[in-house]
Design a protein around this motif. Structure first.
Motif, PDB file in Angstrom:
ATOM      1  N   ASP A   1      -1.192  21.873   3.074  1.00  0.00           N
ATOM      2  CA  ASP A   1      -1.302  23.139   3.951  1.00  0.00           C
ATOM      3  C   ASP A   1      -1.157  22.528   5.274  1.00  0.00           C
ATOM      4  OD1 ASP A   1      -1.429  24.414   1.330  1.00  0.00           O
ATOM      5  OD2 ASP A   1      -3.612  24.803   1.707  1.00  0.00           O
ATOM      6  N   LYS A   2      -1.726  21.597   5.791  1.00  0.00           N
ATOM      7  CA  LYS A   2      -1.961  21.148   7.154  1.00  0.00           C
ATOM      8  C   LYS A   2      -0.304  20.964   7.682  1.00  0.00           C
ATOM      9  CE  LYS A   2      -5.590  19.685   8.729  1.00  0.00           C
ATOM     10  NZ  LYS A   2      -6.582  19.570   9.890  1.00  0.00           N
TER      11      LYS A   2
ATOM     12  N   SER B   1       4.793  21.404   0.209  1.00  0.00           N
ATOM     13  CA  SER B   1       4.218  21.840  -1.283  1.00  0.00           C
ATOM     14  C   SER B   1       3.540  20.599  -1.372  1.00  0.00           C
ATOM     15  CB  SER B   1       5.472  21.872  -2.050  1.00  0.00           C
ATOM     16  OG  SER B   1       6.058  20.829  -2.389  1.00  0.00           O
ATOM     17  N   PRO B   2       2.297  20.513  -2.171  1.00  0.00           N
ATOM     18  CA  PRO B   2       1.701  19.762  -2.749  1.00  0.00           C
ATOM     19  C   PRO B   2       2.360  18.341  -3.482  1.00  0.00           C
ATOM     20  CG  PRO B   2       0.410  21.648  -3.187  1.00  0.00           C
ATOM     21  CD  PRO B   2       2.066  21.945  -2.672  1.00  0.00           C
TER      22      PRO B   2
ATOM     23  N   LYS C   1       2.991  13.973  10.988  1.00  0.00           N
ATOM     24  CA  LYS C   1       1.795  14.840  10.974  1.00  0.00           C
ATOM     25  C   LYS C   1       0.932  14.465   9.737  1.00  0.00           C
ATOM     26  CE  LYS C   1       3.145  19.584  12.183  1.00  0.00           C
ATOM     27  NZ  LYS C   1       3.422  20.963  11.782  1.00  0.00           N
ATOM     28  N   ILE C   2       1.556  13.955   8.930  1.00  0.00           N
ATOM     29  CA  ILE C   2       0.956  13.258   7.629  1.00  0.00           C
ATOM     30  C   ILE C   2      -0.186  12.291   8.465  1.00  0.00           C
ATOM     31  CG2 ILE C   2       0.585  12.034   5.465  1.00  0.00           C
ATOM     32  CD1 ILE C   2       3.448  13.709   4.994  1.00  0.00           C
ATOM     33  N   LEU C   3       0.476  11.257   8.922  1.00  0.00           N
ATOM     34  CA  LEU C   3      -0.334  10.175   9.540  1.00  0.00           C
ATOM     35  C   LEU C   3      -1.528  10.561  10.344  1.00  0.00           C
ATOM     36  CD1 LEU C   3       2.638   7.597  10.349  1.00  0.00           C
ATOM     37  CD2 LEU C   3       0.923   7.487   8.199  1.00  0.00           C
ATOM     38  N   SER C   4      -1.270  11.529  11.471  1.00  0.00           N
ATOM     39  CA  SER C   4      -2.232  11.981  12.237  1.00  0.00           C
ATOM     40  C   SER C   4      -3.308  12.857  11.595  1.00  0.00           C
ATOM     41  CB  SER C   4      -1.590  12.922  13.093  1.00  0.00           C
ATOM     42  OG  SER C   4      -0.803  12.158  14.164  1.00  0.00           O
ATOM     43  N   ALA C   5      -3.034  13.423  10.420  1.00  0.00           N
ATOM     44  CA  ALA C   5      -4.043  14.287   9.679  1.00  0.00           C
ATOM     45  C   ALA C   5      -4.946  13.157   9.089  1.00  0.00           C
ATOM     46  CB  ALA C   5      -3.627  15.235   8.708  1.00  0.00           C
ATOM     47  N   LEU C   6      -4.038  12.418   8.136  1.00  0.00           N
ATOM     48  CA  LEU C   6      -4.837  11.279   7.474  1.00  0.00           C
ATOM     49  C   LEU C   6      -5.810  10.296   8.427  1.00  0.00           C
ATOM     50  CD1 LEU C   6      -2.416  10.631   4.635  1.00  0.00           C
ATOM     51  CD2 LEU C   6      -4.581  11.628   4.293  1.00  0.00           C
ATOM     52  N   GLN C   7      -5.631  10.125   9.390  1.00  0.00           N
ATOM     53  CA  GLN C   7      -6.281   9.280  10.441  1.00  0.00           C
ATOM     54  C   GLN C   7      -7.481   9.984  10.659  1.00  0.00           C
ATOM     55  OE1 GLN C   7      -4.747   6.283  13.866  1.00  0.00           O
ATOM     56  NE2 GLN C   7      -4.616   8.302  14.576  1.00  0.00           N
ATOM     57  N   LYS C   8      -7.460  11.228  10.982  1.00  0.00           N
ATOM     58  CA  LYS C   8      -8.628  12.040  11.206  1.00  0.00           C
ATOM     59  C   LYS C   8      -9.558  12.246  10.133  1.00  0.00           C
ATOM     60  CE  LYS C   8      -6.438  14.333  15.175  1.00  0.00           C
ATOM     61  NZ  LYS C   8      -5.438  15.479  15.334  1.00  0.00           N
ATOM     62  N   GLU C   9      -9.032  12.344   8.873  1.00  0.00           N
ATOM     63  CA  GLU C   9      -9.858  12.937   7.694  1.00  0.00           C
ATOM     64  C   GLU C   9      -8.996  12.386   6.366  1.00  0.00           C
ATOM     65  OE1 GLU C   9     -12.423  13.590   5.371  1.00  0.00           O
ATOM     66  OE2 GLU C   9     -12.915  13.989   7.325  1.00  0.00           O
ATOM     67  N   ALA C  10      -9.351  11.105   6.110  1.00  0.00           N
ATOM     68  CA  ALA C  10      -8.729  10.554   4.835  1.00  0.00           C
ATOM     69  C   ALA C  10      -9.162  10.914   3.631  1.00  0.00           C
ATOM     70  CB  ALA C  10      -8.682   8.840   4.960  1.00  0.00           C
ATOM     71  N   ARG C  11     -10.073  11.752   3.557  1.00  0.00           N
ATOM     72  CA  ARG C  11     -10.723  12.257   2.313  1.00  0.00           C
ATOM     73  C   ARG C  11     -10.397  13.679   2.027  1.00  0.00           C
ATOM     74  NH1 ARG C  11     -16.465  10.605   0.267  1.00  0.00           N
ATOM     75  NH2 ARG C  11     -15.699  12.450  -0.884  1.00  0.00           N
ATOM     76  N   MET C  12      -9.333  14.428   2.883  1.00  0.00           N
ATOM     77  CA  MET C  12      -8.808  15.694   2.626  1.00  0.00           C
ATOM     78  C   MET C  12      -8.139  15.731   1.291  1.00  0.00           C
ATOM     79  SD  MET C  12      -6.049  16.764   5.273  1.00  0.00           S
ATOM     80  CE  MET C  12      -6.655  16.274   6.708  1.00  0.00           C
ATOM     81  N   THR C  13      -8.092  16.666   0.575  1.00  0.00           N
ATOM     82  CA  THR C  13      -7.174  16.729  -0.546  1.00  0.00           C
ATOM     83  C   THR C  13      -5.794  16.925  -0.493  1.00  0.00           C
ATOM     84  OG1 THR C  13      -7.153  19.251  -0.738  1.00  0.00           O
ATOM     85  CG2 THR C  13      -9.223  18.185  -1.768  1.00  0.00           C
ATOM     86  N   ASN C  14      -5.177  16.360  -1.157  1.00  0.00           N
ATOM     87  CA  ASN C  14      -3.607  16.542  -0.983  1.00  0.00           C
ATOM     88  C   ASN C  14      -3.260  17.937  -0.790  1.00  0.00           C
ATOM     89  OD1 ASN C  14      -0.920  15.523  -1.413  1.00  0.00           O
ATOM     90  ND2 ASN C  14      -0.702  16.718  -2.956  1.00  0.00           N
ATOM     91  N   GLN C  15      -3.778  19.211  -1.441  1.00  0.00           N
ATOM     92  CA  GLN C  15      -3.667  20.454  -1.149  1.00  0.00           C
ATOM     93  C   GLN C  15      -3.953  20.899   0.363  1.00  0.00           C
ATOM     94  OE1 GLN C  15      -2.451  23.160  -3.305  1.00  0.00           O
ATOM     95  NE2 GLN C  15      -2.057  23.714  -1.266  1.00  0.00           N
ATOM     96  N   ASP C  16      -5.160  20.453   0.979  1.00  0.00           N
ATOM     97  CA  ASP C  16      -5.375  20.670   2.259  1.00  0.00           C
ATOM     98  C   ASP C  16      -4.258  19.854   3.204  1.00  0.00           C
ATOM     99  OD1 ASP C  16      -7.495  22.257   1.398  1.00  0.00           O
ATOM    100  OD2 ASP C  16      -8.951  20.426   1.918  1.00  0.00           O
ATOM    101  N   LEU C  17      -3.939  18.742   2.655  1.00  0.00           N
ATOM    102  CA  LEU C  17      -2.940  17.957   3.625  1.00  0.00           C
ATOM    103  C   LEU C  17      -1.813  18.601   3.684  1.00  0.00           C
ATOM    104  CD1 LEU C  17      -2.188  15.646   5.473  1.00  0.00           C
ATOM    105  CD2 LEU C  17      -1.738  14.321   3.400  1.00  0.00           C
TER     106      LEU C  17
END
Length: 158
Positions: free
Chosen positions: A27-28, A32-33, A9-25
């Protein structure tokens, strides 16, 4: 390191939007952060992530020509392949170089400011081993589907 469900899930999310904050990641993916940041750092250290790059809107920035070139070497020696790969590495406009099987030996993606510069690159590559390299050029007219990441769900579940 295992690629469990959360790491995927982390890899998929970062691949789509690498600039998201750690908090947003966090949550996604439901962590915990601090746990999320720890996992991201481990994925980076293990070489699953990186380097980070921005996707540029090249047509908005400048005029350019993109060429897909298929390359065949008459000399199939390891040294000829090494020499060609090294030359491709040294030309900044060669943005991708893949060694492939089949009729061709290499696929190159070349982005140049104009055809005059592309021709100079083509000549430089041909002159590496005179009479031993065949290059077929394909000018990209339109990109119907730009690269936006790998289909991780399909690749990791197989």
């Amino acid at each position: 390191m295992t690629l469990d469900r959360i790491n995927r899930k982390i890899l998929s999310a970062l691949q789509k939007e690498a600039r998201m904050t750690n908090q947003d990641l966090a949550d996604k993916v439901g962590l915990s952060p601090s746990s999320c940041l720890s996992r991201v750092k481990k994925l980076e250290e293990a070489g699953y992530i990186g380097p980070y790059m921005a996707v540029l809107n090249l047509p908005k920035l400048c005029r350019s020509v993109t060429v897909i070139a298929t390359v065949s070497l008459k000399d199939q020696s390891t040294e000829a392949f090494r020499l060609f790969r090294q030359a491709a590495q040294e030309i900044p406009e060669v943005v991708e170089c893949d060694t492939v099987s089949g009729v061709f030996d290499f696929f190159l993606k070349i982005v140049a400011p104009d055809m005059l510069r592309y021709n100079a690159i083509n000549d430089r590559l041909l002159d590496l081993i005179p009479g031993q390299i065949n290059i077929s050029s394909h000018v990209v007219l339109e990109t119907g589907k730009p690269f936006r990441g790998y289909p991780l769900d399909q690749l990791l579940d197989s």
